[in-house]
Design an enzyme around this catalytic site. Structure first.
Site, short mmCIF file in Angstrom:
data_model
loop_
_atom_site.label_atom_id
_atom_site.label_comp_id
_atom_site.label_asym_id
_atom_site.label_seq_id
_atom_site.Cartn_x
_atom_site.Cartn_y
_atom_site.Cartn_z
CE1 TYR A 251 5.78 45.39 23.47
CE2 TYR A 251 5.70 47.03 21.54
CZ TYR A 251 5.27 45.62 21.91
OH TYR A 251 4.56 44.55 21.27
CB CYS B 32 -27.47 19.64 18.45
SG CYS B 32 -26.96 18.44 17.28
CE LYS C 29 -3.17 45.91 24.13
NZ LYS C 29 -3.06 45.29 22.35
CB CYS D 211 -29.38 20.74 15.50
SG CYS D 211 -28.07 20.83 15.11
CB CYS E 10 -23.95 17.03 14.80
SG CYS E 10 -24.89 18.63 14.84
CD GLU F 164 4.89 50.75 28.05
OE1 GLU F 164 5.22 51.02 26.81
OE2 GLU F 164 5.22 49.88 28.11
CB CYS G 61 -27.78 16.75 12.58
SG CYS G 61 -28.55 17.01 14.28
CE LYS H 299 -7.57 46.69 23.57
NZ LYS H 299 -7.59 44.92 23.02
CG ASP I 169 -4.44 48.19 16.69
OD1 ASP I 169 -4.40 47.39 17.06
OD2 ASP I 169 -5.54 48.88 15.83
S1 IVH Z 1 3.77 44.16 26.97
C1 IVH Z 1 5.34 40.47 28.55
N1 IVH Z 1 3.91 46.63 25.26
O1 IVH Z 1 -0.36 44.46 22.43
C2 IVH Z 1 4.08 41.89 27.16
N2 IVH Z 1 2.19 45.58 24.37
O2 IVH Z 1 -2.26 42.88 23.26
C3 IVH Z 1 4.57 42.01 25.83
N3 IVH Z 1 0.94 46.12 21.88
O3 IVH Z 1 1.19 40.73 21.48
C4 IVH Z 1 3.94 43.03 25.82
N4 IVH Z 1 2.14 48.38 22.46
O4 IVH Z 1 1.71 43.60 20.29
C5 IVH Z 1 3.14 45.91 24.92
N5 IVH Z 1 3.28 49.55 25.00
C6 IVH Z 1 3.43 48.35 24.90
C7 IVH Z 1 2.88 47.12 23.76
C8 IVH Z 1 1.86 45.69 23.74
C9 IVH Z 1 1.31 47.29 21.72
C10 IVH Z 1 0.82 44.70 21.90
C11 IVH Z 1 1.77 43.37 20.97
C12 IVH Z 1 1.03 42.26 22.44
C13 IVH Z 1 -0.22 42.88 22.83
C14 IVH Z 1 -1.00 42.75 23.11
#
Ligand code: IVH
Length: 705
Positions: A235, A446, A127, A428, A452, A125, A431, A323, A129
């Site tokens: 989710y 350092c 991710k 450094c 320091c 699915e 210091c 990512k 933002d």
């Molecule tokens: S699952 C148990 N699913 O990404 C796992 N997270 O980088 C919980 N996020 O803290 C997260 N889309 O805020 C999950 N489809 C998705 C997501 C998602 C965005 C975020 C979420 C998490 C962060 C981690």
């Protein structure tokens, strides 16, 4: 504007500038403390604050009601009540290429003991933002909404969440207790319209939809949140009184049936190839989705597998974020500066001509270390075809997610004729002590130790940070201020601040940024931390290589400070039985143990720790929830082949039941679980007369038959 000397300002100019500075500083505070996304450097922040104070000094009658000199940190962050999550809110491990996804699948199969070709399905699915939110429903009614915070404790934003149309107030046919988790976000269209409205009204505009969503949700005044077009995708879930479904995909369908928005681009995949295929399809659609996504999330579909896989310290083993590639931009590298960290590492930072990378203005990037600047990797092999990086170069900058931007490449055709190779300092810059690079270490350090100032101040910042002492009102900026003025030089000094400067609060009160109330609050916050958990204390000491997880591991293992420090002292020679025991703790490597022992037995360092301890009551480490567990507190060694589960799973389950898992057999071992092929460890156990079980015997003991 800001460069006219304060002495030359007219009254009118001063008034206008104070207004501008109040706004700029409030914004910077918010970006830093609330959005966790600083938009200006610490130095630039300090310069603004100094200028504000200088103008106020000259025109005291112009000092504003909302003068920045009276404020510490950001008000909104203090304004929300804290909520302890019934179940930790987790984050995700990241992967950036196909190989890492294949490794993820291999790791899971190995852990579960599945063959390479056994069926294992994943959901995939987008991710989103935005920022995550946990919604608690009791008897079908929304009773609480909390932000993630540090995963264990978030902020209560219930009133704000109720204003979001995608979040139902009431559910029918839901489990009696249900925590729904998901992402709050803002669509591109809503973001553009909001920014237009903000600008038209003379307010500030947001850098990107994520910031806009965060800023809107975390408003103390929920009527403002109501006017902001926030959305929510569900989710995941937290605490539950009854399972939602047997699989991830069905659980998400159930959430959808309950009235939540779930992402329509979620699919079920049979293989890694299927995941990668879906990844490419979504990546191609990314620009037209209408909201920001920064990758894909893959989750093991079978929830019984998920529960067997469990979690590492903050991320589940059964999920991963894949990512999208980082965003890139070209700009000029004006200067290379060296920052000195808590452990003395000299880190080169590129000061860049500001450039927008993926919607965020970037003016600093990391250059890693001296080899990276010279165009070599740790093994001396060329990187970037061996091109070095020089001041004045055109460089390519990238950022992936929230991580610090990096310099990827150099354009030699645009290199100025007079550009010189960068000479990495051997002293450094803070210091003047020698900065040396040990054999095999990529980093130059350092050697100034406690003398320091940079190391001392970074150590203090680490000490007060969230996962360490977490002293409210004492953040990086305040630590710098106190250090600069000689009020605190080491952690112990924090606990004598009131005795030394607190009388009548007069002194603090008159300082830039401190009012009577904030000083009072600070002393109260310090007092609250005079009692501290052992794991936090160990972590707070800032010992190299010893992160939060390892510190907690040590705390759980030793239970008390006295037992811990006794073990460290005994292990000091770096050999012998005490050393073997320390390095035998599962999860404790020799490098960590060496750093721990050498740091804490170094006399100046130890004296500083002892001075600190005089002010503290250290609480015993919380042991895992193990009431009634037959193996709680027992030390277990696994040896030989396990046939019904992997070694990693065996260890994780034993630890979850309160056992300590060790790698070596000694008189302190309670149980040895010996599978086929067990050799010397089983023999030793027999000689010592220890309890020896086979795998089935062990499973029967822990009630897992
Ligand atoms: S699952 C148990 N699913 O990404 C796992 N997270 O980088 C919980 N996020 O803290 C997260 N889309 O805020 C999950 N489809 C998705 C997501 C998602 C965005 C975020 C979420 C998490 C962060 C981690």
């Amino acid at each position: 504007m800001a460069d006219k000397a304060v002495a030359d300002l007219t009254r009118q100019e001063a008034e206008a500038e104070l207004a501008r500075l109040a706004q700029a500083l409030a914004e910077a505070n918010r970006a830093y403390h609330v959005e966790d996304a600083p938009q200006i450097s610490d130095a630039a922040y300090d310069a603004l604050k100094r200028r504000n104070a200088d103008i106020e000094d000259r025109f005291p009658e112009l000092k504003r009601e909302d003068s920045p000199t009276e404020q510490v940190g950001a008000a909104p962050a203090d304004g929300f009540a804290k909520v302890a999550h019934a179940q930790r809110m987790l984050s995700l491990a990241n992967a950036f290429d196909a190989e890492e996804i294949a490794d993820f699948d291999t790791r899971i199969r190995r852990y579960l003991g599945l063959e390479d070709d056994a069926p294992l399905r994943y959901t995939a699915e987008p991710k989103i933002d935005g920022l995550s939110l946990s919604l608690r429903y009791e008897g079908g009614l929304l009773v609480q909404a909390a932000t993630r915070g540090d995963g264990a404790v978030g902020e209560n934003v219930t009133a704000n969440a109720r204003t979001i149309a995608d979040i139902p107030e009431r559910l029918t046919d839901a489990p009696d207790l249900l925590e729904v988790r998901g992402e709050v976000y803002m669509s591109h269209a809503d973001f553009a319209a909001l920014n237009q409205r903000q600008t038209a009204a003379g307010g500030k505009s947001f850098a990107n939809p994520r910031n806009a969503a965060a800023g809107s949700l975390r408003q103390l005044d929920a009527t403002i949140t109501r006017e902001r077009p926030l959305r929510f995708f569900a989710y995941a879930w937290g605490a539950l009184s009854a399972p939602l479904a047997p699989t991830q995909a069905e659980a998400i369908q159930r959430l959808s049936a309950l009235g939540f928005q779930t992402n329509p681009l979620t699919v079920l995949c049979e293989s890694v190839a299927g995941l990668l295929d879906h990844y490419r399809q979504i990546e191609a659609q990314r620009a037209t989705l209408g909201y920001d996504i920064d990758g894909m999330v893959y989750k093991v579909n079978d929830l019984s597998y998920q529960s067997r896989l469990g979690i590492r310290s903050t991320t589940p083993r059964w999920a991963i974020a894949h990512k999208f590639p980082a965003e890139l931009a070209w700009t000029v590298l004006d200067r290379i500066e060296i920052q000195v960290g808590r452990t003395g590492a000299l880190s080169p930072v590129a000061r860049l001509r500001p450039v927008t990378v993926g919607g965020v203005v970037v003016s600093n990037a990391t250059l890693h270390n001296e080899d990276y600047i010279a165009g070599r990797d740790a093994k001396g092999q060329p990187i970037r075809d061996g091109k070095d990086i020089r001041e004045g170069d055109w460089v390519q900058v990238y950022r992936a997610g929230d991580v610090i931007p990096k310099v990827a490449d150099v354009d030699l055709s645009r290199r100025p004729d007079d550009a010189q190779p960068y000479e990495f300092p051997h002293k450094c810059p803070e210091c003047g002590s020698d900065a040396i690079r040990e054999e095999g270490d990529a980093v130059r350090r350092c050697t100034g130790g406690l003398i320091c100032p940079a190391q001392a101040v970074e150590k203090l910042k680490h000490f007060v940070s969230r996962a360490a002492f977490d002293i409210e009102g004492l953040g990086s900026k305040q630590v710098e201020q106190f250090y600069r003025d000689g009020w605190i030089a080491e952690p112990a000094d924090i606990f004598t601040l009131r005795a030394r400067y607190g009388s009548g609060l007069q002194q603090l009160k008159n300082r830039e940024g401190w009012g009577e109330k904030s000083a009072d609050n600070l002393f109260a916050a310090i007092d609250e931390r005079r009692t501290i958990a052992l794991g936090r204390l160990i972590f707070a000491l800032g010992i190299r290589h010893l992160g939060e997880a390892a510190s907690n591991l040590l705390a759980r293992h030793y239970g008390t400070w006295d037992a811990f420090i006794e073990a460290v002292d005994a292990a000091a020679p770096g050999e012998g039985p005490a050393w073997e025991t320390l390095t035998g703790i599962d999860g404790m490597g020799a490098v960590m143990a060496h750093s721990l022992v050498t740091t804490l037995t170094q006399p100046a360092e130890r004296a500083s720790v002892d001075r600190l301890l005089a002010h503290l009551t250290v609480t015993e480490a919380a042991r895992p929830q193990t009431e009634g567990s037959p193996v709680a507190g027992k030390t277990v060694v696994f040896t030989g082949t396990l046939e019904r589960m992997s070694r990693a799973e065996a260890k994780a389950r034993a630890e979850a039941m309160g056992a300590k898992v060790s790698g070596s057999v000694s008189a302190k071992t309670d149980i040895v679980v010996a599978g086929p092929g067990a050799g010397s460890k089983e023999k030793k156990a027999r000689e010592l007369g220890l309890q020896i079980l086979d795998e089935d015997g062990w499973l029967a003991l822990i009630g897992a038959q």
